[in-house]
Scaffold this active site. Structure first.
Site, PDB file in Angstrom:
ATOM      1  N   ALA A  62      18.864-128.596   0.649  1.00  0.00           N
ATOM      2  CA  ALA A  62      18.566-127.866  -0.584  1.00  0.00           C
ATOM      3  C   ALA A  62      17.082-127.516  -0.624  1.00  0.00           C
ATOM      4  CB  ALA A  62      18.924-128.739  -1.782  1.00  0.00           C
ATOM      5  N   GLY A 101      21.433-131.351   2.176  1.00  0.00           N
ATOM      6  CA  GLY A 101      22.483-130.410   1.782  1.00  0.00           C
ATOM      7  C   GLY A 101      22.951-129.544   2.942  1.00  0.00           C
ATOM      8  N   GLU A 104      25.434-131.656   4.593  1.00  0.00           N
ATOM      9  CA  GLU A 104      26.607-131.759   3.708  1.00  0.00           C
ATOM     10  C   GLU A 104      27.464-130.488   3.795  1.00  0.00           C
ATOM     11  OE1 GLU A 104      23.836-133.010   0.483  1.00  0.00           O
ATOM     12  OE2 GLU A 104      25.489-134.335  -0.049  1.00  0.00           O
ATOM     13  N   GLU A 124      17.789-137.675   1.680  1.00  0.00           N
ATOM     14  CA  GLU A 124      17.511-137.564   0.244  1.00  0.00           C
ATOM     15  C   GLU A 124      16.872-138.817  -0.342  1.00  0.00           C
ATOM     16  OE1 GLU A 124      20.165-136.407   1.768  1.00  0.00           O
ATOM     17  OE2 GLU A 124      20.900-134.562   0.857  1.00  0.00           O
TER      18      GLU A 124
HETATM   19  C1  3H9 Z   1      19.027-132.058  -0.692  1.00  0.00           C
HETATM   20  O1  3H9 Z   1      19.417-131.447   0.244  1.00  0.00           O
HETATM   21  C2  3H9 Z   1      19.880-132.462  -1.862  1.00  0.00           C
HETATM   22  C3  3H9 Z   1      21.334-132.190  -1.717  1.00  0.00           C
HETATM   23  O2  3H9 Z   1      22.007-133.351  -1.325  1.00  0.00           O
HETATM   24  C4  3H9 Z   1      21.929-131.786  -3.022  1.00  0.00           C
HETATM   25  C5  3H9 Z   1      21.398-130.590  -3.685  1.00  0.00           C
HETATM   26  C6  3H9 Z   1      22.084-130.243  -4.936  1.00  0.00           C
HETATM   27  N1  3H9 Z   1      12.911-127.372   0.624  1.00  0.00           N
HETATM   28  O3  3H9 Z   1       7.393-130.487   7.014  1.00  0.00           O
HETATM   29  P1  3H9 Z   1       6.966-129.157   7.506  1.00  0.00           P
HETATM   30  C7  3H9 Z   1       8.789-126.702   3.612  1.00  0.00           C
HETATM   31  S1  3H9 Z   1      17.385-132.541  -0.827  1.00  0.00           S
HETATM   32  C8  3H9 Z   1      11.839-126.589   0.431  1.00  0.00           C
HETATM   33  O4  3H9 Z   1       5.517-128.855   7.506  1.00  0.00           O
HETATM   34  P2  3H9 Z   1       8.081-129.842  10.089  1.00  0.00           P
HETATM   35  C9  3H9 Z   1       7.565-127.602   3.633  1.00  0.00           C
HETATM   36  O5  3H9 Z   1       7.116-127.879   2.320  1.00  0.00           O
HETATM   37  C10 3H9 Z   1      16.628-131.946   0.654  1.00  0.00           C
HETATM   38  N2  3H9 Z   1      10.808-126.538   1.313  1.00  0.00           N
HETATM   39  O6  3H9 Z   1       7.555-128.842   8.964  1.00  0.00           O
HETATM   40  C11 3H9 Z   1       6.585-126.753   4.426  1.00  0.00           C
HETATM   41  O7  3H9 Z   1       6.054-125.790   3.543  1.00  0.00           O
HETATM   42  P3  3H9 Z   1       4.532-125.252   3.715  1.00  0.00           P
HETATM   43  C12 3H9 Z   1      16.963-132.792   1.814  1.00  0.00           C
HETATM   44  C13 3H9 Z   1      10.883-127.302   2.405  1.00  0.00           C
HETATM   45  O8  3H9 Z   1       8.623-129.000  11.164  1.00  0.00           O
HETATM   46  C14 3H9 Z   1       7.484-126.031   5.430  1.00  0.00           C
HETATM   47  O9  3H9 Z   1       8.809-126.105   4.894  1.00  0.00           O
HETATM   48  N3  3H9 Z   1      16.119-132.410   2.945  1.00  0.00           N
HETATM   49  C15 3H9 Z   1      11.982-128.128   2.648  1.00  0.00           C
HETATM   50  O10 3H9 Z   1       7.043-130.862  10.399  1.00  0.00           O
HETATM   51  C16 3H9 Z   1       7.486-126.676   6.797  1.00  0.00           C
HETATM   52  O11 3H9 Z   1       7.749-128.058   6.641  1.00  0.00           O
HETATM   53  C17 3H9 Z   1      14.957-133.011   3.196  1.00  0.00           C
HETATM   54  O12 3H9 Z   1      14.576-133.958   2.558  1.00  0.00           O
HETATM   55  C18 3H9 Z   1      13.030-128.148   1.707  1.00  0.00           C
HETATM   56  N4  3H9 Z   1      14.131-128.901   1.877  1.00  0.00           N
HETATM   57  O13 3H9 Z   1       9.257-130.670   9.396  1.00  0.00           O
HETATM   58  C19 3H9 Z   1      14.163-132.441   4.329  1.00  0.00           C
HETATM   59  N5  3H9 Z   1      11.772-128.781   3.821  1.00  0.00           N
HETATM   60  O14 3H9 Z   1       4.517-124.538   5.048  1.00  0.00           O
HETATM   61  C20 3H9 Z   1      12.717-132.361   3.955  1.00  0.00           C
HETATM   62  C21 3H9 Z   1      10.584-128.355   4.284  1.00  0.00           C
HETATM   63  O15 3H9 Z   1       4.345-124.374   2.532  1.00  0.00           O
HETATM   64  N6  3H9 Z   1      11.903-131.726   4.983  1.00  0.00           N
HETATM   65  N7  3H9 Z   1      10.042-127.461   3.441  1.00  0.00           N
HETATM   66  O16 3H9 Z   1       3.655-126.487   3.716  1.00  0.00           O
HETATM   67  C22 3H9 Z   1      11.473-132.371   6.068  1.00  0.00           C
HETATM   68  O17 3H9 Z   1      11.761-133.531   6.306  1.00  0.00           O
HETATM   69  C23 3H9 Z   1      10.570-131.612   7.004  1.00  0.00           C
HETATM   70  O18 3H9 Z   1       9.936-130.608   6.278  1.00  0.00           O
HETATM   71  C24 3H9 Z   1      11.334-130.964   8.180  1.00  0.00           C
HETATM   72  C25 3H9 Z   1      10.380-130.007   8.963  1.00  0.00           C
HETATM   73  C26 3H9 Z   1      11.836-132.068   9.109  1.00  0.00           C
HETATM   74  C27 3H9 Z   1      12.481-130.149   7.679  1.00  0.00           C
END
Ligand code: 3H9
Length: 691
Positions: A62, A101, A104, A124
């Site tokens: 998400a 998500g 999921e 999450e």
């Molecule tokens: C969910 O899914 C809930 C569901 O169960 C239910 C919903 C109803 N959203 O970390 P990086 C941005 S909760 C928005 O530097 P990397 C991040 O801020 C979600 N933005 O790169 C950054 O922005 P900026 C569950 C996001 O390659 C840019 O992307 N998922 C999101 O080192 C690059 O990110 C998570 O918890 C997001 N979901 O690592 C995953 N993710 O360039 C959370 C990233 O402006 N994310 N951004 O600074 C991560 O763990 C790492 O960002 C990821 C990439 C591994 C994806």
């Protein structure tokens, strides 16, 4: 390009999510997937639908930035419902990561095929949430409740091979992913998904689940998200899918509104905001390829490993062959342990060790793009080294000092080229700890600073830019806690209640157990050099009790054990010191212990901002969380202050200042000004870099 593109291959519709950088499922992506599902429904000539993403991200889940706004349709849950109603197979084709998500959504498809390097996680809980679109219900049904509970509560990634063994995915593509997914779609029927089948457990399996749940709840005591994850997975074990899905939604809504998740989401974005130079900054530098490290002790070796892991060439320089050899053996030993744990391959170790060379002459720094000094913390020694570096390092090379306490400007002056000098304060063990305080001296050039930040990022660490002051940001702040701890002991507390109060607050260890681990003589040396007196700590040191290494400090330790045991001798000693100091001991509540140990630390954060030693409240939050164990679930000291309310914080501090007569509780000017104006410290714009 549209957020989800559609293409037909051999009567199979392929819907590709294109939402850089991480394929977060924002409203546009969800709408694009809905359109693809409608197109699939409406075209009866199609035999299957494949949903896929980019090479690096199937989807990161998400879009977290949408969580603070009202939800916009279509929801991920509604997409999954539509998929489940399809009478022809929907296949998830996964390259890179499928997270939250995103995973999921894949679990809601009829089948899943991944590349050999694909990875899967429900992270999450790291955001103080639980998977809310079926993750807590479908994952246990696919891989069993114990494995699912572990994965959901840790948020750790599962690699493709393990995902296949567990039954999370159905196939690893042998050749290219999309043709494999198309072939799977054409050869499959829609059968009721295993991910929706009821769970039946034997008595033994049930017991194993209960034990795992109890272990996780104990380990993550106080973390609301973990409680919720356990409750939701238990519902998957105990009842029908619909009931579990409803509970999951309800728990998510509660967590999303709660203080812990707000704090953890703040930290997620703060970690990504810090250490970036303003876009307007013109800083020219060539990314480093070769780094020389002066000093092959624990710190030097840890830094070397982080650089080797990042693909750089490293020269480790030490005083003689024996010391240099020991350093290389140390690095090789650490890599061997990683191989034994299964986190590194033999080939990876060989490739890294081939990029490591040693030298005994400091002139060997000549070809390096960056030199990092990691020797004993002594101004005389460091100045001598920087003088030599000034002569031997190539023009334009960056010269970094790993000082944790010394005046960087003085070290820089010794080099004769202070524009090239920067501080890089690594934390021990350096190959594991992610924080680096990047210290900007008064003459550090922007390109030097940019090179240090780039190197930090390439090492997968978090660089926080700080100015030159005693203790920089982290040690200066945490030093305020040490002063108060000694005073609490004097006033009536004992080591255990102080440590318990802070571990219950969320620190992994209490301050006194930490001191025992670090060695009480280390802190005593620093106090003596500053002319500080800590009556209790000094009295303990006077008995030769230096902590774990002498099996006695604030606690005592059985031979070979690191477990702190309460010691009546220490109780008697502390009571004696109180008497000598004329202090009437009294009962101290946990609330008072917390206020007196946390508030001066927070106050110092406001002072650092006021002085321009830190650029933003985010930087302080990230520093304390990553360097000092400040609990992530509170968002860091400055976010914790905001959640308490700056007015309330000021009032508490003024009361303590009056009661204790201690200036550490006098609110900083900035704190008072923000409290008076009703403003937020995080809303202040990022300051210019300290100089
Ligand atoms: C969910 O899914 C809930 C569901 O169960 C239910 C919903 C109803 N959203 O970390 P990086 C941005 S909760 C928005 O530097 P990397 C991040 O801020 C979600 N933005 O790169 C950054 O922005 P900026 C569950 C996001 O390659 C840019 O992307 N998922 C999101 O080192 C690059 O990110 C998570 O918890 C997001 N979901 O690592 C995953 N993710 O360039 C959370 C990233 O402006 N994310 N951004 O600074 C991560 O763990 C790492 O960002 C990821 C990439 C591994 C994806």
């Amino acid at each position: 390009m549209t957020t989800v593109t559609q293409q037909t291959i051999d009567r199979v519709l392929v819907a590709t999510i294109n939402h850089a950088p991480v394929n977060a499922l924002n409203q546009a992506a969800r709408q694009g997937l809905k359109d693809a599902l409608e197109a699939f429904e409406n075209d009866r000539s199609l035999v299957a639908l494949v949903v896929t993403g980019s090479e690096r991200f199937f989807s990161a889940g998400a879009d977290i930035t949408e969580f603070t706004r009202p939800a916009q349709p279509p929801s991920i849950a509604s997409l999954i419902e539509t998929i489940e109603q399809c009478d022809r197979p929907v296949i998830a084709a996964i390259s890179g990561r499928a997270l939250g998500g995103g995973l999921e959504l894949a679990l809601g498809c009829h089948l899943r095929v991944g590349t050999a390097s694909s990875r899967y996680a429900l992270p999450e809980s790291k955001l103080g949430l639980l998977p809310a679109v079926g993750g807590t219900q479908r994952l246990p049904r696919l891989i069993g409740p114990v494995e699912a509970l572990k994965a959901i509560c840790s948020g750790e990634e599962i690699p493709a091979k393990r995902a296949l063994e567990l039954g999370l995915i159905d196939q690893i593509a042998q050749g290219e992913l999309i043709p494999a997914a198309v072939a799977l779609g054409k050869s499959s029927q829609t059968v009721p998904s295993r991910a929706n089948a009821p769970i039946t457990l034997s008595a033994q399996e049930r017991e194993a689940f209960d034990q795992e749940a109890a272990r996780l709840l104990k380990r993550h005591r106080g973390q609301e998200a973990i409680d919720a994850c356990v409750q939701a997975v238990r519902a998957a074990v105990d009842g029908p899918l619909e009931v579990g899905l409803a509970l999951e939604r309800e728990l998510f809504a509660k967590l999303q509104e709660g203080a812990q998740s707000q704090a953890m989401r703040h930290v997620f974005f703060a970690e990504r905001r810090v250490g970036k130079l303003p876009a307007s900054t013109q800083a020219d530098f060539e990314p480093a390829a070769t780094v020389a490290i002066v000093g092959g002790g624990m710190m030097g070796r840890g830094i070397a490993m982080s650089l080797l892991d990042a693909g750089l060439n490293v020269t480790l320089i030490d005083v003689d062959e024996t010391a240099a050899g020991k350093a290389v053996q140390g690095v090789a030993g650490q890599y061997q342990r990683a191989i034994d744990k299964g986190t590194l391959t033999e080939e990876e170790k060989t490739a890294r060790m081939q990029r490591l060379t040693t030298a005994v002459d400091i002139a060997a720094v000549a070809p390096a793009d960056v030199v990092i000094e990691a020797v004993f913390e002594s101004m005389a020694v460091k100045k001598d080294i920087f003088q030599q570096l000034g002569r031997h390092a190539r023009p334009g090379a960056v010269l970094a000092s790993n000082t944790s306490t010394l005046d960087l400007n003085e070290i820089a002056a010794a080099s004769g080229r202070p524009a090239d000098v920067v501080g890089m304060h690594f934390f021990s063990p350096a190959h594991i700890m992610r924080l680096v305080e990047v210290i900007r001296g008064e003459k550090t050039s922007l390109s030097t600073l940019a090179q240090a930040l780039d190197l930090t990022r390439r090492m997968k660490k978090i660089g926080v830019v700080v100015g030159v002051c005693d203790g920089f940001v982290g040690n200066r702040m945490i030093g305020k806690r040490s002063q108060q701890v000694d005073r609490l002991l004097l006033d009536g507390a004992l080591p255990r209640p102080i440590d318990d109060a802070l571990t219950r607050f969320g620190f992994p260890m209490g301050p006194l157990a930490v001191n025992d681990m670090a060695g009480l003589d280390v802190a005593q040396n620093v106090r003596q050099s500053r002319g500080q007196v800590f009556p209790v700590a000094d009295a303990i040191c006077a008995l030769g009790r230096y902590g774990q290494k002498t099996q006695a400090g604030y606690y005592r330790y059985e031979p070979g054990s690191r477990k702190p045991v309460d010691d009546p001798e220490i109780t008697a000693l502390i009571e004696k010191v109180s008497e000598q100091q004329g202090v009437q001991r009294r009962e101290l509540s946990e609330e008072e212990i917390l206020d007196r140990t946390l508030l001066p630390v927070i106050n110092e954060g406001f002072r650092l901002l006021e002085e321009g030693m830190a650029c933003h409240a985010d930087d302080i939050d990230v520093t304390l969380i990553h360097g000092y164990g400040w609990p992530r679930s509170t968002g860091g000291p400055m976010f914790y202050a905001e959640q308490m309310g700056l007015k309330t914080l000021c009032a508490k501090m003024e009361k303590l200042a009056a009661e204790l007569g201690d200036p550490a509780f006098e609110p900083a000017h900035l704190l008072r000004a923000l409290a008076d104006e009703g403003l937020s410290v995080h809303a202040l714009s990022r300051r210019d870099l300290p100089a």
